[in-house]
Scaffold this motif. Structure first.
Motif, PDB file in Angstrom:
ATOM      1  N   PRO A 148      -8.124  -3.422  -0.481  1.00  0.00           N
ATOM      2  CA  PRO A 148      -7.221  -4.429   0.072  1.00  0.00           C
ATOM      3  C   PRO A 148      -5.766  -3.951   0.036  1.00  0.00           C
ATOM      4  O   PRO A 148      -5.266  -3.541  -1.011  1.00  0.00           O
ATOM      5  CB  PRO A 148      -7.437  -5.644  -0.828  1.00  0.00           C
ATOM      6  CG  PRO A 148      -8.100  -5.141  -2.056  1.00  0.00           C
ATOM      7  CD  PRO A 148      -8.726  -3.827  -1.746  1.00  0.00           C
ATOM      8  N   VAL A 149      -5.135  -4.016   1.209  1.00  0.00           N
ATOM      9  CA  VAL A 149      -3.768  -3.514   1.383  1.00  0.00           C
ATOM     10  C   VAL A 149      -2.916  -4.628   1.967  1.00  0.00           C
ATOM     11  O   VAL A 149      -3.277  -5.222   2.992  1.00  0.00           O
ATOM     12  CB  VAL A 149      -3.741  -2.287   2.329  1.00  0.00           C
ATOM     13  CG1 VAL A 149      -2.313  -1.820   2.583  1.00  0.00           C
ATOM     14  CG2 VAL A 149      -4.595  -1.161   1.781  1.00  0.00           C
ATOM     15  N   LEU A 150      -1.783  -4.916   1.331  1.00  0.00           N
ATOM     16  CA  LEU A 150      -0.805  -5.818   1.921  1.00  0.00           C
ATOM     17  C   LEU A 150       0.003  -4.999   2.924  1.00  0.00           C
ATOM     18  O   LEU A 150       0.786  -4.132   2.545  1.00  0.00           O
ATOM     19  CB  LEU A 150       0.115  -6.424   0.861  1.00  0.00           C
ATOM     20  CG  LEU A 150       1.223  -7.335   1.396  1.00  0.00           C
ATOM     21  CD1 LEU A 150       0.640  -8.580   2.069  1.00  0.00           C
ATOM     22  CD2 LEU A 150       2.183  -7.736   0.284  1.00  0.00           C
ATOM     23  N   VAL A 151      -0.252  -5.238   4.203  1.00  0.00           N
ATOM     24  CA  VAL A 151       0.438  -4.531   5.276  1.00  0.00           C
ATOM     25  C   VAL A 151       1.632  -5.383   5.679  1.00  0.00           C
ATOM     26  O   VAL A 151       1.471  -6.505   6.168  1.00  0.00           O
ATOM     27  CB  VAL A 151      -0.497  -4.280   6.477  1.00  0.00           C
ATOM     28  CG1 VAL A 151       0.252  -3.597   7.610  1.00  0.00           C
ATOM     29  CG2 VAL A 151      -1.705  -3.444   6.042  1.00  0.00           C
ATOM     30  N   GLN A 184      -4.295  -4.219  -3.563  1.00  0.00           N
ATOM     31  CA  GLN A 184      -4.120  -3.149  -4.537  1.00  0.00           C
ATOM     32  C   GLN A 184      -3.038  -2.164  -4.093  1.00  0.00           C
ATOM     33  O   GLN A 184      -2.572  -1.355  -4.888  1.00  0.00           O
ATOM     34  CB  GLN A 184      -5.437  -2.393  -4.730  1.00  0.00           C
ATOM     35  CG  GLN A 184      -6.531  -3.229  -5.325  1.00  0.00           C
ATOM     36  CD  GLN A 184      -7.853  -2.487  -5.381  1.00  0.00           C
ATOM     37  OE1 GLN A 184      -7.933  -1.282  -5.158  1.00  0.00           O
ATOM     38  NE2 GLN A 184      -8.907  -3.220  -5.675  1.00  0.00           N
ATOM     39  N   VAL A 185      -2.684  -2.234  -2.818  1.00  0.00           N
ATOM     40  CA  VAL A 185      -1.685  -1.345  -2.227  1.00  0.00           C
ATOM     41  C   VAL A 185      -0.751  -2.207  -1.390  1.00  0.00           C
ATOM     42  O   VAL A 185      -1.189  -3.160  -0.746  1.00  0.00           O
ATOM     43  CB  VAL A 185      -2.353  -0.283  -1.305  1.00  0.00           C
ATOM     44  CG1 VAL A 185      -1.311   0.625  -0.671  1.00  0.00           C
ATOM     45  CG2 VAL A 185      -3.397   0.519  -2.057  1.00  0.00           C
ATOM     46  N   VAL A 186       0.536  -1.857  -1.396  1.00  0.00           N
ATOM     47  CA  VAL A 186       1.503  -2.503  -0.512  1.00  0.00           C
ATOM     48  C   VAL A 186       2.021  -1.433   0.447  1.00  0.00           C
ATOM     49  O   VAL A 186       2.555  -0.406   0.005  1.00  0.00           O
ATOM     50  CB  VAL A 186       2.665  -3.141  -1.298  1.00  0.00           C
ATOM     51  CG1 VAL A 186       3.695  -3.741  -0.342  1.00  0.00           C
ATOM     52  CG2 VAL A 186       2.146  -4.204  -2.266  1.00  0.00           C
ATOM     53  N   ALA A 187       1.824  -1.656   1.740  1.00  0.00           N
ATOM     54  CA  ALA A 187       2.275  -0.730   2.777  1.00  0.00           C
ATOM     55  C   ALA A 187       3.547  -1.292   3.404  1.00  0.00           C
ATOM     56  O   ALA A 187       3.512  -2.294   4.118  1.00  0.00           O
ATOM     57  CB  ALA A 187       1.188  -0.550   3.831  1.00  0.00           C
ATOM     58  N   VAL A 188       4.667  -0.655   3.108  1.00  0.00           N
ATOM     59  CA  VAL A 188       5.972  -1.110   3.586  1.00  0.00           C
ATOM     60  C   VAL A 188       6.466  -0.160   4.671  1.00  0.00           C
ATOM     61  O   VAL A 188       6.583   1.050   4.424  1.00  0.00           O
ATOM     62  CB  VAL A 188       7.002  -1.148   2.435  1.00  0.00           C
ATOM     63  CG1 VAL A 188       8.373  -1.570   2.943  1.00  0.00           C
ATOM     64  CG2 VAL A 188       6.542  -2.061   1.322  1.00  0.00           C
ATOM     65  N   PRO A 189       6.755  -0.672   5.857  1.00  0.00           N
ATOM     66  CA  PRO A 189       7.327   0.186   6.897  1.00  0.00           C
ATOM     67  C   PRO A 189       8.676   0.750   6.437  1.00  0.00           C
ATOM     68  O   PRO A 189       9.492   0.028   5.844  1.00  0.00           O
ATOM     69  CB  PRO A 189       7.510  -0.756   8.087  1.00  0.00           C
ATOM     70  CG  PRO A 189       6.558  -1.878   7.830  1.00  0.00           C
ATOM     71  CD  PRO A 189       6.514  -2.033   6.337  1.00  0.00           C
ATOM     72  N   ALA A 190       8.886   2.018   6.698  1.00  0.00           N
ATOM     73  CA  ALA A 190      10.130   2.677   6.280  1.00  0.00           C
ATOM     74  C   ALA A 190      11.360   1.964   6.837  1.00  0.00           C
ATOM     75  O   ALA A 190      12.401   1.916   6.177  1.00  0.00           O
ATOM     76  CB  ALA A 190      10.115   4.138   6.708  1.00  0.00           C
ATOM     77  N   ASN A 191      11.225   1.368   8.025  1.00  0.00           N
ATOM     78  CA  ASN A 191      12.379   0.688   8.616  1.00  0.00           C
ATOM     79  C   ASN A 191      12.744  -0.601   7.881  1.00  0.00           C
ATOM     80  O   ASN A 191      13.787  -1.179   8.141  1.00  0.00           O
ATOM     81  CB  ASN A 191      12.160   0.418  10.103  1.00  0.00           C
ATOM     82  CG  ASN A 191      11.092  -0.624  10.364  1.00  0.00           C
ATOM     83  OD1 ASN A 191      10.046  -0.632   9.719  1.00  0.00           O
ATOM     84  ND2 ASN A 191      11.339  -1.497  11.317  1.00  0.00           N
ATOM     85  N   TYR A 204       3.473  -2.667 -12.421  1.00  0.00           N
ATOM     86  CA  TYR A 204       2.520  -3.716 -12.078  1.00  0.00           C
ATOM     87  C   TYR A 204       1.171  -3.154 -11.603  1.00  0.00           C
ATOM     88  O   TYR A 204       0.320  -3.893 -11.131  1.00  0.00           O
ATOM     89  CB  TYR A 204       3.118  -4.658 -11.025  1.00  0.00           C
ATOM     90  CG  TYR A 204       4.133  -5.597 -11.616  1.00  0.00           C
ATOM     91  CD1 TYR A 204       3.728  -6.778 -12.239  1.00  0.00           C
ATOM     92  CD2 TYR A 204       5.490  -5.304 -11.595  1.00  0.00           C
ATOM     93  CE1 TYR A 204       4.665  -7.639 -12.790  1.00  0.00           C
ATOM     94  CE2 TYR A 204       6.426  -6.164 -12.149  1.00  0.00           C
ATOM     95  CZ  TYR A 204       6.005  -7.329 -12.747  1.00  0.00           C
ATOM     96  OH  TYR A 204       6.934  -8.170 -13.306  1.00  0.00           O
ATOM     97  N   ARG A 205       1.026  -1.855 -11.715  1.00  0.00           N
ATOM     98  CA  ARG A 205      -0.225  -1.164 -11.367  1.00  0.00           C
ATOM     99  C   ARG A 205      -0.650  -1.410  -9.923  1.00  0.00           C
ATOM    100  O   ARG A 205      -1.811  -1.645  -9.629  1.00  0.00           O
ATOM    101  CB  ARG A 205      -1.331  -1.537 -12.341  1.00  0.00           C
ATOM    102  CG  ARG A 205      -0.979  -1.097 -13.733  1.00  0.00           C
ATOM    103  CD  ARG A 205      -2.046  -1.381 -14.704  1.00  0.00           C
ATOM    104  NE  ARG A 205      -1.551  -0.895 -16.003  1.00  0.00           N
ATOM    105  CZ  ARG A 205      -2.133  -1.154 -17.127  1.00  0.00           C
ATOM    106  NH1 ARG A 205      -3.231  -1.867 -17.158  1.00  0.00           N
ATOM    107  NH2 ARG A 205      -1.646  -0.693 -18.240  1.00  0.00           N
ATOM    108  N   LEU A 206       0.327  -1.365  -9.060  1.00  0.00           N
ATOM    109  CA  LEU A 206       0.095  -1.446  -7.626  1.00  0.00           C
ATOM    110  C   LEU A 206       0.547  -0.146  -6.975  1.00  0.00           C
ATOM    111  O   LEU A 206       1.546   0.446  -7.398  1.00  0.00           O
ATOM    112  CB  LEU A 206       0.899  -2.587  -7.001  1.00  0.00           C
ATOM    113  CG  LEU A 206       0.421  -3.997  -7.240  1.00  0.00           C
ATOM    114  CD1 LEU A 206       1.470  -4.993  -6.778  1.00  0.00           C
ATOM    115  CD2 LEU A 206      -0.889  -4.246  -6.515  1.00  0.00           C
ATOM    116  N   ARG A 207      -0.168   0.272  -5.970  1.00  0.00           N
ATOM    117  CA  ARG A 207       0.263   1.438  -5.201  1.00  0.00           C
ATOM    118  C   ARG A 207       1.263   0.979  -4.137  1.00  0.00           C
ATOM    119  O   ARG A 207       1.127  -0.102  -3.565  1.00  0.00           O
ATOM    120  CB  ARG A 207      -0.917   2.101  -4.514  1.00  0.00           C
ATOM    121  CG  ARG A 207      -1.864   2.769  -5.457  1.00  0.00           C
ATOM    122  CD  ARG A 207      -3.013   3.359  -4.671  1.00  0.00           C
ATOM    123  NE  ARG A 207      -3.962   3.992  -5.550  1.00  0.00           N
ATOM    124  CZ  ARG A 207      -5.243   4.142  -5.258  1.00  0.00           C
ATOM    125  NH1 ARG A 207      -5.722   3.688  -4.115  1.00  0.00           N
ATOM    126  NH2 ARG A 207      -6.051   4.735  -6.096  1.00  0.00           N
TER     127      ARG A 207
END
Length: 122
Positions: free
Chosen positions: A12-15, A41-48, A72-75
């Motif tokens: 599961p990824v927070l996009v 488990q992962v947070v995907a943040v756009p570079a912009n 917080y043990r998140l990627r």
């Protein structure tokens, strides 16, 4: 598109929405961490969505944000083309290189690369 939790490679990824607000403060990063606690488990943040100060290592903002995710043990995955910034900063190039060799913070060009990285990690 609002921020949403999606599965990539079974993870599961927070996009985060590319058109969302800047992650300009440590509190903004903590807000993303809180949103991820809904199951990501992962947070995907756009570079912009990251301010220029994130990529200017002298500000220490990148290190502070990255450390919060580790605590917080998140990627954290920074998604997007940062090649111009890398060309200007040997220190940023070194940070990205070392981060991408580890397991907590990655700098990747797109969500397909994140999917491949997560598949390789499992």
């Amino acid at each position: 598109m609002p921020d949403e939790v999606r599965e990539l490679a079974g993870v599961p990824v927070l996009v985060c929405d590319p058109d969302g607000p800047l992650v300009a403060t440590e509190q903004d990063a903590l807000d993303l961490i809180g949103a991820a606690f809904l199951g990501a488990q992962v947070v995907a943040v756009p570079a912009n969505r990251l301010p220029e100060g994130f990529f200017s290592l002298g500000t220490r903002f990148a290190g502070d944000v990255m450390q919060k995710f580790v605590n917080y043990r998140l990627r954290l995955a920074v998604i997007g083309d940062i090649s111009e910034r890398l060309a200007r900063s040997p220190a940023l190039r070194a940070l990205v290189h070392e981060s991408n060799r580890a397991d907590h913070v990655w700098f990747l060009p797109d969500l397909d690369a994140l999917d491949a990285r997560l598949r390789a990690a499992s």
